[in-house]
Design a protein around this motif. Structure first.
Motif, PDB file in Angstrom:
ATOM      1  N   THR A 119       0.811  -1.218   0.000  1.00  0.00           N
ATOM      2  CA  THR A 119       0.000   0.000   0.000  1.00  0.00           C
ATOM      3  C   THR A 119       0.848   1.274   0.000  1.00  0.00           C
ATOM      4  O   THR A 119       0.321   2.367  -0.157  1.00  0.00           O
ATOM      5  CB  THR A 119      -0.916   0.042   1.241  1.00  0.00           C
ATOM      6  N   GLN A 120       2.166   1.107   0.199  1.00  0.00           N
ATOM      7  CA  GLN A 120       3.063   2.260   0.307  1.00  0.00           C
ATOM      8  C   GLN A 120       4.369   1.937  -0.414  1.00  0.00           C
ATOM      9  O   GLN A 120       4.874   0.817  -0.303  1.00  0.00           O
ATOM     10  CB  GLN A 120       3.345   2.529   1.788  1.00  0.00           C
ATOM     11  N   VAL A 121       4.882   2.910  -1.163  1.00  0.00           N
ATOM     12  CA  VAL A 121       6.182   2.729  -1.805  1.00  0.00           C
ATOM     13  C   VAL A 121       7.156   3.787  -1.302  1.00  0.00           C
ATOM     14  O   VAL A 121       6.803   4.956  -1.154  1.00  0.00           O
ATOM     15  CB  VAL A 121       6.116   2.760  -3.349  1.00  0.00           C
ATOM     16  N   VAL A 122       8.361   3.338  -1.018  1.00  0.00           N
ATOM     17  CA  VAL A 122       9.464   4.214  -0.644  1.00  0.00           C
ATOM     18  C   VAL A 122      10.376   4.268  -1.860  1.00  0.00           C
ATOM     19  O   VAL A 122      10.819   3.232  -2.353  1.00  0.00           O
ATOM     20  CB  VAL A 122      10.224   3.670   0.580  1.00  0.00           C
ATOM     21  N   LEU A 123      10.631   5.467  -2.363  1.00  0.00           N
ATOM     22  CA  LEU A 123      11.420   5.632  -3.584  1.00  0.00           C
ATOM     23  C   LEU A 123      12.798   6.202  -3.296  1.00  0.00           C
ATOM     24  O   LEU A 123      12.961   7.107  -2.475  1.00  0.00           O
ATOM     25  CB  LEU A 123      10.700   6.559  -4.564  1.00  0.00           C
ATOM     26  N   ALA A 124      13.791   5.659  -4.029  1.00  0.00           N
ATOM     27  CA  ALA A 124      15.172   6.128  -3.967  1.00  0.00           C
ATOM     28  C   ALA A 124      15.773   5.945  -5.351  1.00  0.00           C
ATOM     29  O   ALA A 124      15.248   5.182  -6.163  1.00  0.00           O
ATOM     30  CB  ALA A 124      15.959   5.320  -2.938  1.00  0.00           C
ATOM     31  N   GLY A 125      16.888   6.631  -5.644  1.00  0.00           N
ATOM     32  CA  GLY A 125      17.597   6.393  -6.891  1.00  0.00           C
ATOM     33  C   GLY A 125      17.902   7.634  -7.693  1.00  0.00           C
ATOM     34  O   GLY A 125      17.971   8.742  -7.170  1.00  0.00           O
ATOM     35  N   VAL A 126      18.069   7.433  -8.996  1.00  0.00           N
ATOM     36  CA  VAL A 126      18.416   8.501  -9.934  1.00  0.00           C
ATOM     37  C   VAL A 126      17.553   8.380 -11.182  1.00  0.00           C
ATOM     38  O   VAL A 126      17.061   7.300 -11.482  1.00  0.00           O
ATOM     39  CB  VAL A 126      19.913   8.436 -10.326  1.00  0.00           C
ATOM     40  N   ALA A 127      17.441   9.392 -11.891  1.00  0.00           N
ATOM     41  CA  ALA A 127      17.665  10.783 -11.542  1.00  0.00           C
ATOM     42  C   ALA A 127      16.407  11.314 -10.873  1.00  0.00           C
ATOM     43  O   ALA A 127      15.294  10.980 -11.259  1.00  0.00           O
ATOM     44  CB  ALA A 127      17.998  11.609 -12.769  1.00  0.00           C
ATOM     45  N   THR A 128      16.604  12.167  -9.880  1.00  0.00           N
ATOM     46  CA  THR A 128      15.488  12.687  -9.098  1.00  0.00           C
ATOM     47  C   THR A 128      14.377  13.222  -9.992  1.00  0.00           C
ATOM     48  O   THR A 128      13.209  12.896  -9.790  1.00  0.00           O
ATOM     49  CB  THR A 128      15.976  13.811  -8.156  1.00  0.00           C
ATOM     50  N   GLY A 131      13.561   9.567 -13.556  1.00  0.00           N
ATOM     51  CA  GLY A 131      13.063   8.255 -13.151  1.00  0.00           C
ATOM     52  C   GLY A 131      12.336   8.258 -11.827  1.00  0.00           C
ATOM     53  O   GLY A 131      11.293   7.628 -11.671  1.00  0.00           O
ATOM     54  N   VAL A 132      12.895   8.970 -10.832  1.00  0.00           N
ATOM     55  CA  VAL A 132      12.270   8.977  -9.512  1.00  0.00           C
ATOM     56  C   VAL A 132      10.969   9.769  -9.547  1.00  0.00           C
ATOM     57  O   VAL A 132       9.927   9.290  -9.088  1.00  0.00           O
ATOM     58  CB  VAL A 132      13.229   9.520  -8.431  1.00  0.00           C
ATOM     59  N   GLU A 133      11.009  10.985 -10.092  1.00  0.00           N
ATOM     60  CA  GLU A 133       9.790  11.798 -10.126  1.00  0.00           C
ATOM     61  C   GLU A 133       8.687  11.136 -10.940  1.00  0.00           C
ATOM     62  O   GLU A 133       7.520  11.120 -10.526  1.00  0.00           O
ATOM     63  CB  GLU A 133      10.077  13.198 -10.672  1.00  0.00           C
ATOM     64  N   SER A 134       9.021  10.573 -12.089  1.00  0.00           N
ATOM     65  CA  SER A 134       8.010   9.906 -12.917  1.00  0.00           C
ATOM     66  C   SER A 134       7.404   8.722 -12.180  1.00  0.00           C
ATOM     67  O   SER A 134       6.192   8.493 -12.243  1.00  0.00           O
ATOM     68  CB  SER A 134       8.631   9.429 -14.229  1.00  0.00           C
ATOM     69  N   SER A 135       8.231   7.979 -11.473  1.00  0.00           N
ATOM     70  CA  SER A 135       7.741   6.828 -10.705  1.00  0.00           C
ATOM     71  C   SER A 135       6.882   7.297  -9.532  1.00  0.00           C
ATOM     72  O   SER A 135       5.872   6.650  -9.217  1.00  0.00           O
ATOM     73  CB  SER A 135       8.920   5.993 -10.211  1.00  0.00           C
ATOM     74  N   ALA A 136       7.250   8.399  -8.893  1.00  0.00           N
ATOM     75  CA  ALA A 136       6.438   8.946  -7.803  1.00  0.00           C
ATOM     76  C   ALA A 136       5.075   9.385  -8.313  1.00  0.00           C
ATOM     77  O   ALA A 136       4.049   9.125  -7.673  1.00  0.00           O
ATOM     78  CB  ALA A 136       7.169  10.122  -7.143  1.00  0.00           C
ATOM     79  N   VAL A 146       3.113   7.454  -0.983  1.00  0.00           N
ATOM     80  CA  VAL A 146       4.448   7.611  -1.548  1.00  0.00           C
ATOM     81  C   VAL A 146       5.375   8.267  -0.525  1.00  0.00           C
ATOM     82  O   VAL A 146       5.034   9.299   0.065  1.00  0.00           O
ATOM     83  CB  VAL A 146       4.403   8.460  -2.847  1.00  0.00           C
ATOM     84  N   VAL A 147       6.538   7.639  -0.327  1.00  0.00           N
ATOM     85  CA  VAL A 147       7.573   8.176   0.554  1.00  0.00           C
ATOM     86  C   VAL A 147       8.818   8.384  -0.298  1.00  0.00           C
ATOM     87  O   VAL A 147       9.235   7.489  -1.037  1.00  0.00           O
ATOM     88  CB  VAL A 147       7.886   7.208   1.720  1.00  0.00           C
ATOM     89  N   LEU A 148       9.411   9.553  -0.181  1.00  0.00           N
ATOM     90  CA  LEU A 148      10.555   9.910  -1.006  1.00  0.00           C
ATOM     91  C   LEU A 148      11.777  10.128  -0.116  1.00  0.00           C
ATOM     92  O   LEU A 148      11.803  11.045   0.701  1.00  0.00           O
ATOM     93  CB  LEU A 148      10.229  11.158  -1.814  1.00  0.00           C
ATOM     94  N   ALA A 149      12.756   9.244  -0.241  1.00  0.00           N
ATOM     95  CA  ALA A 149      13.981   9.312   0.554  1.00  0.00           C
ATOM     96  C   ALA A 149      14.924  10.321  -0.102  1.00  0.00           C
ATOM     97  O   ALA A 149      15.745   9.972  -0.947  1.00  0.00           O
ATOM     98  CB  ALA A 149      14.619   7.930   0.647  1.00  0.00           C
TER      99      ALA A 149
END
Length: 189
Positions: A119-128, A131-136, A146-149
């Protein structure tokens, strides 16, 4: 930047922390090394609690013309899509190979997470900002919390990174730190 809660069934989704990205010009920086270190802490914590870890890697660009494209004649090295060693990929990890900006675009990630009861995703990686923003954005549209590290992501464009962290992410989820996520995991799971 604060995290209100960790759900009973969160998943960690790590975007493009792969050998091919590190091998590219400008890919082996101190900033990226710190991001990898934080992502490795998160993968270890999620795995130790039996929580899903998705390692997402990119193979190439989506079809279609753009004003900016990758280098002409680019041929990826054989291990281009392999996650970096620091993430210690495990057989139980979800492996997602993508050719779209989002980890959810034209992949089975959403279906895999739904089957796991996430029910919740924690996102990390590149490029903010890519890839990260689109996935968020996609995770938010799919109804995940959505949790963004923020300290486990970076971008080659500092202005784009800042824009995502301070202007886009607050509208998509909760932006926080690796330490805060680890603390909440420890007290929840």
């Amino acid at each position: 930047m604060t995290l209100s809660a960790i759900d009973a069934k969160p998943a960690l989704v790590v975007i493009d922390l792969q050998k091919g990205i590190l091998a590219m010009p400008g890919g082996d920086t101190d900033d990226l090394k710190q991001v990898i270190e934080h992502a490795a802490e998160l993968t270890a914590a999620f795995r130790s609690r039996g929580l899903p870890v998705a390692l997402v890697t990119i193979l190439g660009d989506a079809p279609g013309r753009t004003d900016v494209s990758g280098p002409a004649g680019f041929t990826p090295q054989p291990d281009f899509t392999d996650p970096v060693d620091e993430l210690t990929p495990q057989p139980g990890d979800l492996r997602v190979l993508r050719q779209r900006w989002s980890a959810f675009g034209a992949t089975t990630l959403h279906d895999d997470l739904q089957r796991a009861g996430v029910t919740q995703v924690v996102l990390a990686g590149v490029a903010t900002s890519i890839g990260v923003e689109s996935s968020a954005r996609a995770a938010h549209e799919h109804g995940y919390h959505v949790v963004l590290a923020a300290d486990a992501m970076t971008d080659m464009n500092p202005d784009a990174h800042h824009n995502s962290i301070h202007h886009i992410f607050p509208r998509l989820g909760e932006t926080t730190t690796t330490t805060d996520i680890l603390d909440k995991l420890q007290h929840t799971h």
